[in-house]
Scaffold this active site. Structure first.
Site, PDB file in Angstrom:
ATOM      1  CB  CYS A  66      -1.079  -0.082   1.403  1.00 43.61           C
ATOM      2  SG  CYS A  66      -2.042   1.004   0.972  1.00 43.61           S
ATOM      3  CB  CYS A  90      -2.031   4.987   3.711  1.00 37.72           C
ATOM      4  SG  CYS A  90      -1.462   3.214   3.853  1.00 37.72           S
ATOM      5  CE  LYS A 111      -7.974  -1.211   4.227  1.00 37.71           C
ATOM      6  NZ  LYS A 111      -6.667  -1.048   3.561  1.00 37.71           N
ATOM      7  NE  ARG A 158      -7.030   5.093   8.712  1.00 40.71           N
ATOM      8  CZ  ARG A 158      -7.647   5.708   7.865  1.00 40.71           C
ATOM      9  NH1 ARG A 158      -8.904   6.723   8.643  1.00 40.71           N
ATOM     10  NH2 ARG A 158      -9.021   4.556   7.405  1.00 40.71           N
ATOM     11  NE  ARG A 193      -5.940   6.295   3.577  1.00 41.56           N
ATOM     12  CZ  ARG A 193      -5.743   5.528   5.010  1.00 41.56           C
ATOM     13  NH1 ARG A 193      -5.937   4.674   6.279  1.00 41.56           N
ATOM     14  NH2 ARG A 193      -4.480   6.209   4.893  1.00 41.56           N
ATOM     15  CD  GLU A 227     -14.603  -4.496  -4.164  1.00 40.39           C
ATOM     16  OE1 GLU A 227     -13.550  -4.690  -4.937  1.00 40.39           O
ATOM     17  OE2 GLU A 227     -14.870  -3.465  -3.866  1.00 40.39           O
ATOM     18  CE  LYS A 230      -7.785  -3.547   8.028  1.00 36.99           C
ATOM     19  NZ  LYS A 230      -5.690  -2.833   7.502  1.00 36.99           N
TER      20      LYS A 230
END
Length: 326
Positions: free
Chosen positions: A121, A123, A196, A206, A218, A234, A249
């Site tokens: 990822c 982020c 997710k 975070r 998000r 998905e 998740k």
């Protein structure tokens, strides 16, 4: 009461031995995946305040953590990286000398048999904190795919056994699968964060990963917690695009989704027992409101009963110890 006919279900609960004999689901060390946060720098072991027992670790403190994981019999870890510098492109995510890449190499040199999963990822690596590239206040989908694919290839080159993309960009699995295959990593599987949700349970993570978005949220790329059927779409798409595992998740508030995914898709399903779930249990236990061991074991067993084959959990080290006591 002898004149009534009724069934005696308690016969199979009469003692510990018979309860063990008829137990339908079991929790094993082999089910556990332990998350680790690695950070650039030296002599760093920063406690995550909202996650007691969890730390940001520099590479010089990583060996001791991995030694403990291996000694406890936990077979796999998933790595999250915190770079020294961030930029709009998330360059640190795909650099061959990035923190996740260096941590992977270090672990595989020490314990080749330990399964290393690389979270893929952006982020933690972008200065804006989003999981893709941005333009104004819009998170760009297609331009992000190239960066994610480059990141996955660099992680595989470093020795990652499994690539776990968590960004929820459309097309992320097929982009990564194609890039891995082109680079000669056809045998590296993808553990997709296929389902997710845009959850409030992620707050402590975070803090740990230093990846909170600097603007907005998000919700344009993570799923609406109200939706169930969307999970089918998905998951099906990710399998078609090349996913070998599917992650749901969070786990605790989404056990129905875990069961749905398990019932409908013939691949291993992973429950992510996320940071907020962990933090709530820790806080209640520290206040003496619950028995931590029994609540954690019951919760993770519930995830197995819901259909999870594997569980990503910050409780993994404690659970491994408790299972030894049985």
């Amino acid at each position: 009461m002898s004149q009534f006919e009724f069934r005696r279900h308690r016969r199979l609960r009469a003692n510990a031995t018979i309860r063990s004999m008829v137990r339908e689901n079991h929790l094993h060390k082999e089910d556990l995946i332990y998350p680790i946060f690695v950070i650039e720098g030296e002599n760093i072991k920063n406690p995550v305040k909202s996650m007691p027992g969890v730390y940001q670790l520099s590479l010089d403190n990583l060996d001791a953590e991995i030694d403990e994981v291996v000694s406890l019999g936990i077979p796999s870890v998933i790595l999250f990286g915190i770079p020294a510098d961030k930029d709009a492109q998330g360059t640190g995510a795909f650099h061959d000398h990035g923190i996740v890449q260096k941590a992977t190499q270090q672990i595989k040199e020490r314990y080749p048999q330990l399964m290393v999963i690389a979270d893929t990822c952006l982020c933690e690596f972008t200065d804006h904190g989003h999981c893709g590239l941005v333009e104004g206040d819009k998170i760009l989908n297609d331009p992000s795919l190239d960066i994610l694919a480059r990141t996955a290839v660099s992680q595989a080159k470093a020795g990652a056994d499994i690539i776990a993309p968590s960004n929820m960009m459309d097309g992320f699995v097929v982009a990564i699968r194609h890039a891995l295959d082109e680079a000669g990593f056809q045998d590296v599987p993808i553990m997709s964060y296929a389902v997710k949700y845009a959850s409030s349970y992620y707050g402590p993570f975070r803090e740990a990963a230093e990846g909170a978005p600097k603007f907005g949220d998000r919700k344009t790329y993570q799923m609406d917690p109200a939706n169930r059927l969307e999970a089918f779409r998905e998951a099906e798409t990710d399998i078609e695009e090349g996913a070998d595992f599917l992650i749901v998740k969070p786990a605790l508030a989404y056990m129905d989704i875990i069961r749905d995914v398990k019932n409908n898709f013939p691949v291993p399903v992973i429950a992510y027992n996320v940071s907020g779930e962990y933090a709530m249990v820790k806080a209640a236990a520290q206040n003496g409101w619950i028995d931590e061991k029994s609540v954690v074991l019951e919760t993770l067993l519930g995830m197995k009963r819901a259909g999870a084959d594997l569980i990503i959990t910050y409780h993994a080290k404690d659970v491994a110890r408790w299972l030894e006591e049985k």
